[in-house]
Design an enzyme around this catalytic site. Structure first.
Site, PDB file in Angstrom:
ATOM      1  N   HIS A   1       0.838  -1.203   0.000  1.00  9.93           N
ATOM      2  CA  HIS A   1       0.000   0.000   0.000  1.00  9.93           C
ATOM      3  C   HIS A   1       0.873   1.253   0.000  1.00  9.93           C
ATOM      4  O   HIS A   1       1.840   1.334   0.752  1.00  9.93           O
ATOM      5  CB  HIS A   1      -0.912   0.018   1.233  1.00  9.93           C
ATOM      6  CG  HIS A   1      -2.067  -0.927   1.131  1.00  9.93           C
ATOM      7  ND1 HIS A   1      -3.313  -0.637   1.610  1.00  9.93           N
ATOM      8  CD2 HIS A   1      -2.161  -2.152   0.571  1.00  9.93           C
ATOM      9  CE1 HIS A   1      -4.132  -1.659   1.367  1.00  9.93           C
ATOM     10  NE2 HIS A   1      -3.445  -2.584   0.746  1.00  9.93           N
TER      11      HIS A   1
ATOM     12  N   TYR B   1      -9.471   5.532   7.638  1.00  6.17           N
ATOM     13  CA  TYR B   1      -9.603   5.859   9.057  1.00  6.17           C
ATOM     14  C   TYR B   1     -10.614   6.999   9.148  1.00  6.17           C
ATOM     15  O   TYR B   1     -10.404   8.054   8.531  1.00  6.17           O
ATOM     16  CB  TYR B   1      -8.282   6.338   9.649  1.00  6.17           C
ATOM     17  CG  TYR B   1      -7.195   5.277   9.783  1.00  6.17           C
ATOM     18  CD1 TYR B   1      -6.390   4.924   8.697  1.00  6.17           C
ATOM     19  CD2 TYR B   1      -6.941   4.663  11.004  1.00  6.17           C
ATOM     20  CE1 TYR B   1      -5.380   3.979   8.832  1.00  6.17           C
ATOM     21  CE2 TYR B   1      -5.925   3.718  11.150  1.00  6.17           C
ATOM     22  CZ  TYR B   1      -5.154   3.381  10.049  1.00  6.17           C
ATOM     23  OH  TYR B   1      -4.145   2.450  10.188  1.00  6.17           O
TER      24      TYR B   1
ATOM     25  N   PRO C   1      -4.283   0.527  18.755  1.00  6.90           N
ATOM     26  CA  PRO C   1      -4.070   0.025  17.387  1.00  6.90           C
ATOM     27  C   PRO C   1      -4.133   1.082  16.288  1.00  6.90           C
ATOM     28  O   PRO C   1      -3.772   0.800  15.149  1.00  6.90           O
ATOM     29  CB  PRO C   1      -5.197  -0.996  17.205  1.00  6.90           C
ATOM     30  CG  PRO C   1      -6.228  -0.617  18.202  1.00  6.90           C
ATOM     31  CD  PRO C   1      -5.513   0.016  19.347  1.00  6.90           C
TER      32      PRO C   1
ATOM     33  N   LYS D   1       0.885   0.120  14.921  1.00  5.39           N
ATOM     34  CA  LYS D   1       2.303   0.106  15.291  1.00  5.39           C
ATOM     35  C   LYS D   1       2.712  -1.072  16.198  1.00  5.39           C
ATOM     36  O   LYS D   1       3.904  -1.328  16.375  1.00  5.39           O
ATOM     37  CB  LYS D   1       2.680   1.420  15.994  1.00  5.39           C
ATOM     38  CG  LYS D   1       2.679   2.608  15.071  1.00  5.39           C
ATOM     39  CD  LYS D   1       3.829   2.549  14.080  1.00  5.39           C
ATOM     40  CE  LYS D   1       3.642   3.456  12.895  1.00  5.39           C
ATOM     41  NZ  LYS D   1       3.835   2.823  11.607  1.00  5.39           N
TER      42      LYS D   1
ATOM     43  N   TYR E   1       3.769   6.767   9.548  1.00  5.93           N
ATOM     44  CA  TYR E   1       2.954   5.605   9.157  1.00  5.93           C
ATOM     45  C   TYR E   1       3.816   4.515   8.500  1.00  5.93           C
ATOM     46  O   TYR E   1       3.632   3.337   8.775  1.00  5.93           O
ATOM     47  CB  TYR E   1       1.820   6.042   8.215  1.00  5.93           C
ATOM     48  CG  TYR E   1       0.704   5.020   8.156  1.00  5.93           C
ATOM     49  CD1 TYR E   1      -0.319   5.016   9.099  1.00  5.93           C
ATOM     50  CD2 TYR E   1       0.687   4.043   7.167  1.00  5.93           C
ATOM     51  CE1 TYR E   1      -1.328   4.066   9.061  1.00  5.93           C
ATOM     52  CE2 TYR E   1      -0.326   3.087   7.124  1.00  5.93           C
ATOM     53  CZ  TYR E   1      -1.332   3.111   8.070  1.00  5.93           C
ATOM     54  OH  TYR E   1      -2.332   2.157   8.042  1.00  5.93           O
TER      55      TYR E   1
HETATM   56  C1  PHB Z   1      -6.192  -4.229  10.915  1.00  6.52           C
HETATM   57  O1  PHB Z   1      -6.266  -4.515   9.711  1.00  6.52           O
HETATM   58  O2  PHB Z   1      -6.533  -5.042  11.791  1.00  6.52           O
HETATM   59  C2  PHB Z   1      -5.708  -2.882  11.321  1.00  6.52           C
HETATM   60  C3  PHB Z   1      -5.236  -2.012  10.348  1.00  6.52           C
HETATM   61  C4  PHB Z   1      -4.791  -0.757  10.705  1.00  6.52           C
HETATM   62  C5  PHB Z   1      -4.813  -0.367  12.022  1.00  6.52           C
HETATM   63  C6  PHB Z   1      -5.265  -1.244  13.010  1.00  6.52           C
HETATM   64  C7  PHB Z   1      -5.709  -2.516  12.651  1.00  6.52           C
HETATM   65  O3  PHB Z   1      -4.396   0.874  12.370  1.00  6.52           O
END
Ligand code: PHB
Ligand code: APR
Length: 393
Positions: A72, A201, A293, A297, A384
């Protein structure tokens, strides 16, 4: 029983460290409290920084990730009815992240260890650490009713937040820092195509939401919920309705829904233990720190700890560099605190903390500012994709 490095815990930290050390001719035994099936049943995050994918390749466990993982180059932030794509590769000299589930990482590391004849003792009960501050530390455990002693030079505590390693150090030797957030994430896994090729997000007045994925046919979605929420109260239908309500209309309209194959609630916490070395014991990964989460990280921080300890131990065994052992903690913690900051910041700007309208406007101003400034976008992108690993020299 005797080895050079006793590793407690066969999660990603313990398995990755074991593989890397094995390739340098350093002997390890991994002690794991659970069964392999139990370890593989845990659904966790799935976004790997380049530092971690490089380590997996070095550990001889990167082949399937290269075939099945998805690279990505950006993700989206949605807020106030807007959707802003954050390019993570452009501002970082072409770096990227790979979407590949932690469960798959663990499976690949387990397979690599088995193929190379590494010793992992599963269902090891009553693991206890002894004589940490001497040059003859050991670990005892019970396997099939028999108490066994594992003598070693060093112990790597890779046994997660609830493990025994951190609890085995003298109280006065450790300082902990913690923030518990007043909400959790309700997550589902579903065999439906992801709503978007990239992660989304979402900051919404009803609360945070995240659209993630494991593959072209498997989606992972989350909504912010109360910490004391009961999973039984969340039918699949309620989940999908809530998720869609927190996304821009066009995104919600094209979302494919289906039955969930996993549904769980995770609390959010920031936690750091200092230092990370106690005599001959080194704490690694979740045993020493937890991040919320948001920003993905957790697993990546475990990988950077592993990288640091791997280089420290390799130089110790190959070049006699005992001076580096005492640098592990400081090197690891410098990167950990920066990732703690980024995870805390992402959490603060994206979640609903209260009904306070001023606080909500501040979040929106922050999102507007960061996404409309080249410096802001650069800051998000470089964090990121993952801050650089510090060299061990
Ligand atoms: C996930 O795919 O479980 C996931 C992806 C990004 C995040 C947290 C969890 O920031
Ligand atoms: N004895 C032996 N093994 C133990 C003990 C114990 N007393 N206590 C826990 N363990 C095992 C757990 O069963 C688990 O398999 O240690 C392992 C720890 O694994 P994780 O919790 O996955 O921690 P870690 O390997 O550091 O992985 C990094 O970062 O944010 C997270 O989701 C991410 O879980 C991932 C973690």
């Amino acid at each position: 029983m005797k080895t050079q490095v006793a590793i407690i815990g066969a999660g990603p930290s313990g398995l990755l460290l074991g593989q890397l050390l094995a390739h340098k001719g350093i002997a390890t035994v991994i002690l794991e409290a659970k069964s392999p099936d139990y370890v593989l049943s845990r659904i966790r995050a799935g976004v790997l920084e380049q530092g971690m994918t490089d380590l997996l390749r070095e550990a001889g466990a990167g082949a399937r990730m290269e075939r099945e993982g998805h690279v990505h180059h950006g993700f989206a932030l949605t807020f106030a009815g807007r959707q802003e794509r954050i390019d993570i590769s452009g501002p970082t000299g072409g770096r990227s992240v790979t979407v590949y589930g932690q469960t798959e990482v663990t499976r690949d590391l387990m397979d690599a260890r088995t193929a190379e004849g590494g010793i992992t003792i599963y269902d090891a009960q009553d693991v206890e650490l002894h004589d940490l501050y001497t040059d003859k530390p050991s670990v005892t455990f019970v396997k099939d009713g028999e108490k066994i002693t594992l003598e070693c030079d060093y112990i790597a505590g890779c046994d997660g937040f609830h493990g025994v390693s951190r609890k085995s150090v003298p109280k006065e030797a450790i300082k902990t820092f913690e923030r518990v957030y007043p909400f959790g994430w309700l997550g589902i896994l579903s065999h439906v195509p992801p709503v978007s090729e990239e992660l989304i997000y979402a900051n919404h007045e009803r609360g945070f939401a995240l659209c993630s994925m494991r593959s072209a046919t498997l989606s992972r979605y989350y909504v912010q919920c109360a910490v004391d929420e009961k999973i039984e109260d969340w039918s699949d239908e309620r989940f999908w309705t809530e998720l869609k309500s927190r996304l821009p209309e066009e995104t919600a309209a094209k979302m494919v829904t289906g039955p969930s194959i996993e549904k769980s609630i995770a609390p959010l916490r920031s936690f750091v233990a200092e230092p990370m070395k106690f005599g001959q014991l080194f704490l690694v990964g979740d045993a020493a720190h937890i991040v919320p989460p948001t920003g993905a990280k957790g697993l990546n921080l475990a990988a950077s700890d592993v990288s640091t300890l791997y280089h420290v131990l390799t130089k110790r065994y190959h070049d006699g560099r005992i001076d580096l052992l005492d640098q592990y903690s400081d090197i690891a913690l410098r990167r950990i605190w920066k990732a703690e900051r980024f995870s805390w910041w992402m959490t603060s700007i994206l979640h609903k903390f209260s009904d306070d309208p001023f606080a909500q406007r501040m979040q929106l101003a922050e999102l507007d500012y960061y996404t409309s400034s080249a410096a802001g976008r650069m800051t998000i992108a470089e964090n990121y994709v993952g801050l650089p690993y510090e060299a061990v020299i």
